[in-house]
Design a protein around this motif. Sequence first.
Motif, PDB file in Angstrom:
ATOM      1  N   THR A 268       9.818 -23.986  18.651  1.00  0.00           N
ATOM      2  CA  THR A 268      11.226 -23.516  18.381  1.00  0.00           C
ATOM      3  C   THR A 268      11.964 -23.616  19.748  1.00  0.00           C
ATOM      4  O   THR A 268      11.415 -23.565  20.983  1.00  0.00           O
ATOM      5  CB  THR A 268      11.206 -21.900  18.362  1.00  0.00           C
ATOM      6  OG1 THR A 268      10.619 -21.208  19.378  1.00  0.00           O
ATOM      7  CG2 THR A 268      10.373 -21.364  17.252  1.00  0.00           C
ATOM      8  N   SER A 269      13.095 -24.256  19.404  1.00  0.00           N
ATOM      9  CA  SER A 269      13.858 -24.674  20.773  1.00  0.00           C
ATOM     10  C   SER A 269      15.312 -24.941  20.383  1.00  0.00           C
ATOM     11  O   SER A 269      15.565 -25.077  19.264  1.00  0.00           O
ATOM     12  CB  SER A 269      13.409 -26.173  21.157  1.00  0.00           C
ATOM     13  OG  SER A 269      14.398 -26.506  22.231  1.00  0.00           O
ATOM     14  N   ILE A 270      16.247 -24.497  21.233  1.00  0.00           N
ATOM     15  CA  ILE A 270      17.704 -24.705  20.851  1.00  0.00           C
ATOM     16  C   ILE A 270      18.235 -26.242  21.415  1.00  0.00           C
ATOM     17  O   ILE A 270      19.502 -26.711  21.233  1.00  0.00           O
ATOM     18  CB  ILE A 270      18.613 -23.560  21.633  1.00  0.00           C
ATOM     19  CG1 ILE A 270      18.459 -23.569  23.038  1.00  0.00           C
ATOM     20  CG2 ILE A 270      18.161 -22.343  21.087  1.00  0.00           C
ATOM     21  CD1 ILE A 270      19.338 -22.606  23.666  1.00  0.00           C
TER      22      ILE A 270
ATOM     23  N   ALA B 121      14.893 -25.102  15.023  1.00  0.00           N
ATOM     24  CA  ALA B 121      16.055 -24.398  15.898  1.00  0.00           C
ATOM     25  C   ALA B 121      16.964 -23.408  14.867  1.00  0.00           C
ATOM     26  O   ALA B 121      17.088 -23.695  13.809  1.00  0.00           O
ATOM     27  CB  ALA B 121      16.823 -25.447  16.487  1.00  0.00           C
ATOM     28  N   VAL B 122      17.614 -22.649  15.818  1.00  0.00           N
ATOM     29  CA  VAL B 122      18.276 -21.519  15.063  1.00  0.00           C
ATOM     30  C   VAL B 122      19.738 -22.033  15.368  1.00  0.00           C
ATOM     31  O   VAL B 122      20.035 -22.451  16.610  1.00  0.00           O
ATOM     32  CB  VAL B 122      18.400 -20.154  15.723  1.00  0.00           C
ATOM     33  CG1 VAL B 122      19.419 -19.345  15.095  1.00  0.00           C
ATOM     34  CG2 VAL B 122      16.955 -19.529  15.673  1.00  0.00           C
TER      35      VAL B 122
ATOM     36  N   ILE C 258      27.956 -21.341  19.452  1.00  0.00           N
ATOM     37  CA  ILE C 258      27.932 -21.780  20.733  1.00  0.00           C
ATOM     38  C   ILE C 258      26.770 -21.921  21.507  1.00  0.00           C
ATOM     39  O   ILE C 258      25.703 -21.342  21.130  1.00  0.00           O
ATOM     40  CB  ILE C 258      28.939 -20.750  21.627  1.00  0.00           C
ATOM     41  CG1 ILE C 258      28.442 -19.477  21.466  1.00  0.00           C
ATOM     42  CG2 ILE C 258      30.266 -20.670  21.070  1.00  0.00           C
ATOM     43  CD1 ILE C 258      29.206 -18.532  22.633  1.00  0.00           C
ATOM     44  N   LYS C 259      26.717 -22.908  22.298  1.00  0.00           N
ATOM     45  CA  LYS C 259      25.392 -23.150  23.068  1.00  0.00           C
ATOM     46  C   LYS C 259      24.984 -22.117  24.105  1.00  0.00           C
ATOM     47  O   LYS C 259      23.788 -21.845  24.212  1.00  0.00           O
ATOM     48  CB  LYS C 259      25.654 -24.602  23.834  1.00  0.00           C
ATOM     49  CG  LYS C 259      24.066 -24.982  24.204  1.00  0.00           C
ATOM     50  CD  LYS C 259      24.456 -26.374  24.830  1.00  0.00           C
ATOM     51  CE  LYS C 259      22.952 -26.917  25.433  1.00  0.00           C
ATOM     52  NZ  LYS C 259      23.040 -28.350  25.943  1.00  0.00           N
ATOM     53  N   TYR C 260      25.895 -21.464  24.937  1.00  0.00           N
ATOM     54  CA  TYR C 260      25.500 -20.493  25.605  1.00  0.00           C
ATOM     55  C   TYR C 260      26.518 -19.330  25.679  1.00  0.00           C
ATOM     56  O   TYR C 260      27.589 -19.534  25.200  1.00  0.00           O
ATOM     57  CB  TYR C 260      25.872 -21.056  27.051  1.00  0.00           C
ATOM     58  CG  TYR C 260      24.958 -22.361  27.462  1.00  0.00           C
ATOM     59  CD1 TYR C 260      23.705 -21.952  27.652  1.00  0.00           C
ATOM     60  CD2 TYR C 260      25.272 -23.592  27.541  1.00  0.00           C
ATOM     61  CE1 TYR C 260      22.788 -22.971  28.146  1.00  0.00           C
ATOM     62  CE2 TYR C 260      24.625 -24.584  27.767  1.00  0.00           C
ATOM     63  CZ  TYR C 260      23.205 -24.350  28.033  1.00  0.00           C
ATOM     64  OH  TYR C 260      22.489 -25.346  28.564  1.00  0.00           O
TER      65      TYR C 260
ATOM     66  N   LEU D 113      14.476 -14.048  24.005  1.00  0.00           N
ATOM     67  CA  LEU D 113      13.530 -14.581  23.350  1.00  0.00           C
ATOM     68  C   LEU D 113      13.091 -13.585  22.112  1.00  0.00           C
ATOM     69  O   LEU D 113      12.748 -13.952  20.846  1.00  0.00           O
ATOM     70  CB  LEU D 113      12.237 -14.181  24.354  1.00  0.00           C
ATOM     71  CG  LEU D 113      10.936 -14.287  23.876  1.00  0.00           C
ATOM     72  CD1 LEU D 113      10.600 -15.475  23.007  1.00  0.00           C
ATOM     73  CD2 LEU D 113       9.828 -13.987  24.977  1.00  0.00           C
ATOM     74  N   ALA D 114      13.181 -12.050  22.309  1.00  0.00           N
ATOM     75  CA  ALA D 114      12.895 -11.217  21.088  1.00  0.00           C
ATOM     76  C   ALA D 114      14.125 -11.378  20.086  1.00  0.00           C
ATOM     77  O   ALA D 114      13.579 -11.201  18.753  1.00  0.00           O
ATOM     78  CB  ALA D 114      13.134  -9.579  21.881  1.00  0.00           C
ATOM     79  N   GLN D 115      14.935 -11.815  20.368  1.00  0.00           N
ATOM     80  CA  GLN D 115      15.899 -11.974  19.355  1.00  0.00           C
ATOM     81  C   GLN D 115      15.576 -13.167  18.423  1.00  0.00           C
ATOM     82  O   GLN D 115      15.897 -13.277  17.083  1.00  0.00           O
ATOM     83  CB  GLN D 115      17.497 -12.334  19.978  1.00  0.00           C
ATOM     84  CG  GLN D 115      18.180 -11.152  20.455  1.00  0.00           C
ATOM     85  CD  GLN D 115      19.398 -11.436  21.129  1.00  0.00           C
ATOM     86  OE1 GLN D 115      19.561 -12.486  21.843  1.00  0.00           O
ATOM     87  NE2 GLN D 115      20.317 -10.539  21.218  1.00  0.00           N
ATOM     88  N   ALA D 116      15.046 -14.274  19.026  1.00  0.00           N
ATOM     89  CA  ALA D 116      14.798 -15.378  18.474  1.00  0.00           C
ATOM     90  C   ALA D 116      13.495 -15.159  17.458  1.00  0.00           C
ATOM     91  O   ALA D 116      13.500 -15.678  16.214  1.00  0.00           O
ATOM     92  CB  ALA D 116      14.424 -16.373  19.381  1.00  0.00           C
ATOM     93  N   VAL D 117      12.654 -14.210  17.974  1.00  0.00           N
ATOM     94  CA  VAL D 117      11.404 -14.020  17.108  1.00  0.00           C
ATOM     95  C   VAL D 117      11.844 -12.950  16.084  1.00  0.00           C
ATOM     96  O   VAL D 117      11.648 -13.439  14.721  1.00  0.00           O
ATOM     97  CB  VAL D 117      10.524 -12.939  18.070  1.00  0.00           C
ATOM     98  CG1 VAL D 117       9.542 -12.334  17.154  1.00  0.00           C
ATOM     99  CG2 VAL D 117       9.846 -13.825  19.245  1.00  0.00           C
TER     100      VAL D 117
END
Length: 232
Positions: free
Chosen positions: A79-81, A134-135, A139-141, A146-150
């Motif tokens: 997983t990566s943005i 990727a999610v 906006i990029k930033y 981490l926990a949100q992505a999970v």
Amino acid sequence: KMMKINFVLVEPKVPENIGASARAIKTMGFDSLVLVNPCEYKEGKSRWVAHGSAEILENAKVYNSLAEALSDSDFAIATSIRRRMVKVDIVNSRDLSEFLISKSGYIKNVSLVFGREESGLTNDEIKLCDIVSAVPMQIKYPSLNLAQAVMIYAYELSKHIQNFKTIENETDNDSYHAMKNKVRQLLYKIGLTEADNRFGRIMERVAFLKDGDINLAHTICNLIEERLQAVC
């Protein structure tokens, strides 16, 4: 038999992130947490945030490297943005369930890999995985926690968890893992190695084959192998 989904956290440094990830995994119907060189996670802040998911922490498997953590996986998803040149095709998190369902006849053990809080996954770690997901964000930033992505991935996959069925194969020759190894060995035999960018690209496209394509790929690999042996 249900396809197993492992949530792999690489070198998490914030105890709360591990606890929140465990909670997200359990809430969405999963139970496999894998940790690579983690901080303390069984006591204190991690356990408090886990709140009712202590068994996920207690049963978490711990490894010294990502390569070791993925040794039993049939299929690994980084997983990566960030847009990484090491992988070209990116699977949207919303489409990941359907992507896995299209392979559910052949892959039994899937690892979903999340990188470090500050720096994510290295290119070498991404190379260990079959594909990148990727999610999509407006906006990029700032980037996702981490926990949100999970939580996002656990939620997206949970919507189709009942469809993650696998077929027990009679031999390993029918597995995706075996087919991938066949392709890799054939590339070596014709002089194409990891040092060549084409090697990585070919292996990446192999990861996108669907169930019906995998049977065909096995047949093609076997025919090429027979021809190479005849020539030699």
